[in-house]
Design an enzyme around this catalytic site. Sequence first.
Site, PDB file in Angstrom:
ATOM      1  CG  ASP A 189      -1.857  -1.143   1.183  1.00 28.72           C
ATOM      2  OD1 ASP A 189      -1.903  -1.423   0.276  1.00 28.72           O
ATOM      3  OD2 ASP A 189      -2.324  -1.486   2.589  1.00 28.72           O
TER       4      ASP A 189
HETATM    5  N1  URA Z   1      -1.318  -5.930   3.944  1.00 30.95           N
HETATM    6  C1  URA Z   1      -1.680  -4.751   3.899  1.00 30.95           C
HETATM    7  O1  URA Z   1      -2.679  -4.363   4.424  1.00 30.95           O
HETATM    8  N2  URA Z   1      -1.000  -3.686   3.323  1.00 30.95           N
HETATM    9  C2  URA Z   1       0.121  -4.080   2.704  1.00 30.95           C
HETATM   10  O2  URA Z   1       0.773  -2.923   2.063  1.00 30.95           O
HETATM   11  C3  URA Z   1       0.532  -5.170   2.426  1.00 30.95           C
HETATM   12  C4  URA Z   1       0.094  -6.132   3.206  1.00 30.95           C
END
Ligand code: URA
Length: 249
Positions: free
Chosen positions: A111
């Site tokens: 993310d």
């Molecule tokens: N899980 C999440 O919630 N975000 C990420 O970036 C990776 C795994």
Amino acid sequence: MSGGRRTTQRIDRILAHLGHGSRNDIKIMVKQGCIKVNGIIVKDRGLHVDPYNDTIELNGERIEYKEFIYLMLHKPPGVVSATEDKREATVLDLIDPTHAVFELFPVGRLDKDTEGLLLLTNDGKLAHSLLSPRRHVPKTYEAFVDGDVGLDDVKQFVAGVTLDDGYKTLPGELVVLSQEHGDRVISKISLTIHEGKFHQVKRMFEAVGKKVIYLKRVQMGQLHLDPTLEIGTYRELTPEELSLLVKES
Ligand code: URA
């Protein structure tokens, strides 16, 4: 990875692939006599050369050929895991042109606000198999979670939790590393998961009524984020690291 390969390609294509300029730049270099193959000055930019077995020199310097490149990026928050985006900075904006010429892409996504280990490569086959849902390549995250993460959560994660869309996760290994007791309890945790659903870690904690406030990936398969790699920087994988990934794939 070159053992025994014998394929030829045009010299201008090889040098362009390795980031030594456009085909036109290379045409000029050929005219200037800057390029040698096996000690002989190249006169024809269309000369077919075996990049693994012939000796290529540019301005007297030996050029090492590689088809694929593998970079470990310590992703900072604030950039998206994409090759291009109209509004946001991408992880590729962190890569200098000598590496970016390899047409890299990120292996999976973190993310925008997540930090940590992100592999960038142009090796589609390896990326595909590392991401294949059938292989269950483990990914380990460290996180700060708003709330008192405890044994109940550990048990629920082992059993699999049901996400907001009804999907039941595979068993995840949750370890509580430490806790801070202020106005609210903040738990530092490590979580290893064997799949990669959208926002999976955040949604797993939401499923047990808690909120991830900081998230960092520290491991993918047997590949660990190099603790000396500054946030926002990257380096090529060592041959040992690459072989760990290849074994995993
Ligand atoms: N899980 C999440 O919630 N975000 C990420 O970036 C990776 C795994």
